[in-house]
Design an enzyme around this catalytic site. Sequence first.
Site, PDB file in Angstrom:
ATOM      1  CG  ASN A 168      -2.187  -0.727   0.977  1.00 48.87           C
ATOM      2  OD1 ASN A 168      -2.692  -0.686  -0.136  1.00 48.87           O
ATOM      3  ND2 ASN A 168      -2.700  -1.415   1.994  1.00 48.87           N
ATOM      4  CB  CYS A 194      -6.810  -4.167  -3.251  1.00 47.64           C
ATOM      5  SG  CYS A 194      -7.542  -3.430  -1.781  1.00 47.64           S
ATOM      6  CE1 TYR A 253      -8.457   1.979   3.469  1.00 46.65           C
ATOM      7  CE2 TYR A 253      -9.645   0.284   2.235  1.00 46.65           C
ATOM      8  CZ  TYR A 253      -8.631   0.646   3.112  1.00 46.65           C
ATOM      9  OH  TYR A 253      -7.810  -0.312   3.647  1.00 46.65           O
ATOM     10  CG  HIS A 289      -7.532   1.492  -0.516  1.00 49.35           C
ATOM     11  ND1 HIS A 289      -6.688   1.604   0.556  1.00 49.35           N
ATOM     12  CD2 HIS A 289      -7.657   0.161  -0.762  1.00 49.35           C
ATOM     13  CE1 HIS A 289      -6.306   0.389   0.936  1.00 49.35           C
ATOM     14  NE2 HIS A 289      -6.875  -0.493   0.148  1.00 49.35           N
TER      15      HIS A 289
END
Lengths: 439, 439, 439, 439
Positions: D152, D173, D256, D203
């Site tokens: 990340n 992810c 997110y 995200h």
Amino acid sequence: MARKEQLKVAVIGGGSSYTPELVEGLIKRGAELPVKELYLVDVEAGREKLEIVGALARRMVEKAGADIRIHLTLDRKEAIRGADFVTTQLRVGQLEARGRDERIPLKYGCIGQETTGAGGFAKALRTIPVILGICREMEELAPEAFLLNFTNPAGIVTEAALKYSRVRTIGLCNLPIGLRMQIAEFYGVDASKVQLEMVGINHLNWTTKIVVDGSDVTASFLAKAAGAKGLTMKNISDLEWDGDFLRSLGALPCSYHRYYYMRDEMLAEQLEDLKTEGTRADVVKRVEAELFELYKDPDLAIKPPQLEQRGGAYYSEVAVNLMSSIYNDRKDIQTVNVRNGGLLPFLPDDASIEVNCVVDAEGAHPVQPSNLVGPEIRGLMQLVKAYEELTVEAAAHGDRDKALQALALHPLVGTADLARSILMDILEENKPYLPQFQS
Amino acid sequence: MARKEQLKVAVIGGGSSYTPELVEGLIKRGAELPVKELYLVDVEAGREKLEIVGALARRMVEKAGADIRIHLTLDRKEAIRGADFVTTQLRVGQLEARGRDERIPLKYGCIGQETTGAGGFAKALRTIPVILGICREMEELAPEAFLLNFTNPAGIVTEAALKYSRVRTIGLCNLPIGLRMQIAEFYGVDASKVQLEMVGINHLNWTTKIVVDGSDVTASFLAKAAGAKGLTMKNISDLEWDGDFLRSLGALPCSYHRYYYMRDEMLAEQLEDLKTEGTRADVVKRVEAELFELYKDPDLAIKPPQLEQRGGAYYSEVAVNLMSSIYNDRKDIQTVNVRNGGLLPFLPDDASIEVNCVVDAEGAHPVQPSNLVGPEIRGLMQLVKAYEELTVEAAAHGDRDKALQALALHPLVGTADLARSILMDILEENKPYLPQFQS
Amino acid sequence: MARKEQLKVAVIGGGSSYTPELVEGLIKRGAELPVKELYLVDVEAGREKLEIVGALARRMVEKAGADIRIHLTLDRKEAIRGADFVTTQLRVGQLEARGRDERIPLKYGCIGQETTGAGGFAKALRTIPVILGICREMEELAPEAFLLNFTNPAGIVTEAALKYSRVRTIGLCNLPIGLRMQIAEFYGVDASKVQLEMVGINHLNWTTKIVVDGSDVTASFLAKAAGAKGLTMKNISDLEWDGDFLRSLGALPCSYHRYYYMRDEMLAEQLEDLKTEGTRADVVKRVEAELFELYKDPDLAIKPPQLEQRGGAYYSEVAVNLMSSIYNDRKDIQTVNVRNGGLLPFLPDDASIEVNCVVDAEGAHPVQPSNLVGPEIRGLMQLVKAYEELTVEAAAHGDRDKALQALALHPLVGTADLARSILMDILEENKPYLPQFQS
Amino acid sequence: MARKEQLKVAVIGGGSSYTPELVEGLIKRGAELPVKELYLVDVEAGREKLEIVGALARRMVEKAGADIRIHLTLDRKEAIRGADFVTTQLRVGQLEARGRDERIPLKYGCIGQETTGAGGFAKALRTIPVILGICREMEELAPEAFLLNFTNPAGIVTEAALKYSRVRTIGLCNLPIGLRMQIAEFYGVDASKVQLEMVGINHLNWTTKIVVDGSDVTASFLAKAAGAKGLTMKNISDLEWDGDFLRSLGALPCSYHRYYYMRDEMLAEQLEDLKTEGTRADVVKRVEAELFELYKDPDLAIKPPQLEQRGGAYYSEVAVNLMSSIYNDRKDIQTVNVRNGGLLPFLPDDASIEVNCVVDAEGAHPVQPSNLVGPEIRGLMQLVKAYEELTVEAAAHGDRDKALQALALHPLVGTADLARSILMDILEENKPYLPQFQS
């Protein structure tokens, strides 16, 4: 599409000599694709053929013990109402019209071909209003159905349906599967081992990547393809590609590219054929007459092997594959004609393109090509697509100005004078089929 | 450009018969454009011409009492060092090479023209390496200078300079101003009353809007232009446009469009001319010989009126206008060749395009056209631009594959066989001028 | 526009305190712009102001001996019929509504500003239906007229007119000319010596190139601008820019950027002001009351100097410049709001953008920026434009969903909760002015 | 990839507590994915963890009787040489650095999160140079290998690798698969019955279509999702979505998104947590300490169930699925991070995007989304992507100016002052890990 127990399919132009192939496919794949109602529709002029083909279809179903009801009708709305799939394989004006399409351009020294150039243009003018009529009926009577359009020029006709209707339309052609089969044969492997990346528009696509058994063989195949026989559609002369040309192109052109890259030889051959055997329409007429004689035989209850000689190989395969992948939400990859939507950023968003798509219950979703094509491919594709755009507008609105510019732009016509002369002949000779130009 | 008191101009190919026109322009516009140093550069093969033209230029300056020093040199670097403007009007291989460019395609039944089609392609192959050499020297010796490129094929050469150098390059052509003058004459008004919106690429632009004295006369002009004489460049046959064609196109094609839209008639005329008077290069050779005889006359101290017959009308006007607008930060509109940068979204960003630009001290800034052009214009422009991209790559890298694809793609060649044959002849006959293809 | 002897101008919101400035401009520039009929239109609620301003306008015209007839009317159609230019400077709901626009966001800790953020959003909801009503009338009664929209939020309102009408609309703002004046003053030169390249959208544009007297001074100016005073609109706090920030941005933000880049300080200042002097609307109300007292003076026959304190400096300059350049086909460069059409390829084609344009008789034609802006500029511009798109849709169709998403997206609101709360307050407090949300 | 009998996998950051999950996956799927050599690499600071995890991995393999050789090494080149897949799960600066990333923004009242906002920015600055170092080694030692990047901020890191290396990189992810599992559980069906269309960037993706068992349930699911629990990642607070907001958005935001759309509540919660339990890094440190205690147990030879509590659920599933689909040329659809290449035309071509892809032996090929997303989705995606572009440049070149603009642009920072303060702290506190900023 929502999961259903049984499916209804309407075949517009059901009297076509190809229908037994489709019926055979539906019988074979009955376990995965429960088509229970098959409507074969035709127009009055095709009634006799429809009856012959329909009777054969019924015998095929019966012999196979398949649970498919065959309906023959001239009432298109009845066929469309509630259908899950509508396929079109119609020919406005029958083979007579095709003959004119092939003959007129030749008169002016231009390629005369059913789908490419001025011949395909004339066919588009006749066909698009009919297809849009079918779309209107589908919007009303079967709004969730898929239209699987086989009718040529398939790219242009599909583009018209995508632009001027809300129907879920997919354009189909047997060329992609045919090439895959040819390459499989070339390498002596099963077709499932061959993957092709195709980029382009209908009858003008380039195979930019060839993977056989997991290995990318594009470059070596191109070296071998030059001079190889058998890499063409049945109805297109098997002229050999030049090795330097293929290598410098970096991709395999499709069969129809011969009309462009080998224009002069193809024209010479067409002119020669015209003298000896007539147009391709004349040849097909003879083949069809023989086929229908066979079909009439009350003892025939299978697809006769002679049908495969006609040029429409894998037609059934393509149609049934697509229906089955939609029905079964299969998510496999098929090369079909869909709305561009930016996938090829150098073509208009609302153009139809022919590319690899993931097929699921919602339809066909294009997959991004590995690489953007270079100018050697892009330039010709853009020109022919611009011609197609003009043709769609000309056909949908009966717009002579667009029609004139379409022909003047097409690389197989290319001058203002030829465009005007050919257009005048086309409009004159097709008058009964071009109501949109009569006002 | 930063404001300076005096300017240095280098003319590459200074021995050209056109130079007296440029000198005349610089003399006339001295008040607004203080060119004090004028370098005429040429190669050894052009030394004699350079000396004749240079002597005439000096007599012209002296007679006019202008404050311009004329330098004659074969040392290109000396000319470029510290220059404010570099103009190129060179011809690699002289008129002999042009003759070959025109003759080779005709041998294969294709249009043979200096800038369009296979002839222009050959010229590009010879010219681009030389122009890129000039760019290298400018980057080193005059990094702030503007390169005003007149050298044909101007669009392709300009694109090469824009892609392969950091030099501030603007491509120039006398066609746009010529058309404006012709339309002004047509309407009997001063040229300042005529505004044209031009969209396209060099030698393939379309005039999409014609405003005379504040009124948009596009449609009515197109109706009149069909059949009108005088709407062409001096060197292009004045064949009449068809009225239906112009109306349906909705824009005025440029003179060079005749090679496309009237291909067959133009070819017939070229073949006929070849028999009677030779190639256009042969004709120009004779005209030039006469001009240089005149230039030698020690009593001649003005531009002789015979020069205007040659076809380069307004050449000086275009060059001096542009230099003056840059120098004076004038912000007027001129039609020149610049990097696309997305202005025409259907062409690559790094393509050269020929459009209306605002010219200020920083150069030429394209103005967005009023309307996006339709497929009838876009399609041909995209195809020819794709050919140009391939040509730039072929010329810059000596890439035979790109060269072959370039010719195969060009609508005036269009087949793999013709492309190969013509390419082989071009590479063979231009060997001394194509070092990039020798490795 | 076609050349005419005399012009009719309609000013919607003619009772505005700014009107004397416009009248002064028309008087001064009468030689180049023959406005003979000036219609000042207002609504019933503005009748008193209209009469006061109208009387002053008549005294001004009379004193100057100008040949302009001033018409006062509440009949908008009468004013629009046959007009050449229609300008809008209206305020739906008067200053009371502005006060609410500024107060509601502050209640939730968000910037409350007339054009930026939730305040501008509320104003857009009220204004767009009225502007589209004016467009409908123009389409019918003055189809060739130009709509010069000054009404804020000018970018959003202009975008609505461009999307939902066929009226030739140009959005105007005094910010670009104001900045040019400030920079001229900064350098002590005449404004004609200053050229700015501006890229962006209304009230969110970046000056990417600053040329003073022929030299590009962008970098050095940015170094000096940090800490300099006076680079802001009258109504925006003159907070200093940080030097590192400006250098790293590489462009000069506009005054309104302070609401983003200096959000917290600006908010603190707004909250402080609210306590001491009320909202900006409250301040303006007091200023206006004073102005109208002055206007009433029957001896006053010029624009009173106090008007310049109000924040609308150069408003007349901008309007008259634009009308004159259109009328005189001047082809000069002005920074106005027009349809994007691909000029900024990272924004939608149909977005309004604020960029340098060539203005001629046909309107404003955007000039391509020298360089594509980087992500530091592009990102914020894209976000705010997306908010604007949603706002246009919400306002045009009374779409609460789009309204909620618009506010949630705006960087000065930015959360779902705040968006909902603020939207509820806005819809509730503006009910009489939001008929489109009542169904 | 070409078909091989056995595969080598290198795991950079092999000492991670997640490794047992990956090992379990490789054991389970050994039949379809013949990984024979598994290299776990770490840095000196991670040596102890590497040895603990490595020993557990060996016990797991032995117990399962799997034919996998586990190699533990600090020599990254040895691990990479000849590898078929390289996965990265590294953390430059260990959890200490993460703690700083989370704490610094909070100090200024901004969200402090490992991947989103200023925290993710700091992590990107530290990580990108390391990843690019790995890429350099792969280009040399394993040029055909795939880099599967889990590190990340995965989208930004993947974009850097795609822009600055020729390595075949796919960003991974566990969020997409996690959501699919949550929705499957919600409907009580097997995950294979759930298909999601995801559009966005890592995200920050939106689920625009949800198909369960062949039916499109998007709208009804959105109505139910508001208020539903369980639709979030383990490490993100399960705040409820507002029903109006979801309906008006027309798509499901990812976990997110709460940092944006629920910024204020999330910030309040973070500040509260900070007081009670410290940063998330502190929590994870405690969890990890417990895990490593468990791992040390010589009797443990399976993945302990406690690992699933950590937040990395399905991590192994994602990695092994992707490797297997590549190895087996499976052509199934997975949601991963790849180069945009025009698929989302409103983002730069060279941006990384997270979308549905067909995975075959050549890698991951994005599938065109069914519909272009609207401004409510596009605007935020464009802004955050612009921030990401700036971050990639800042990290790759140690460019403070880009770094400042990146933070100023990010919606969770958003002002010039905050950007400068936070940047100074980040650069200061991460000095040992930011060599690129030291020159």
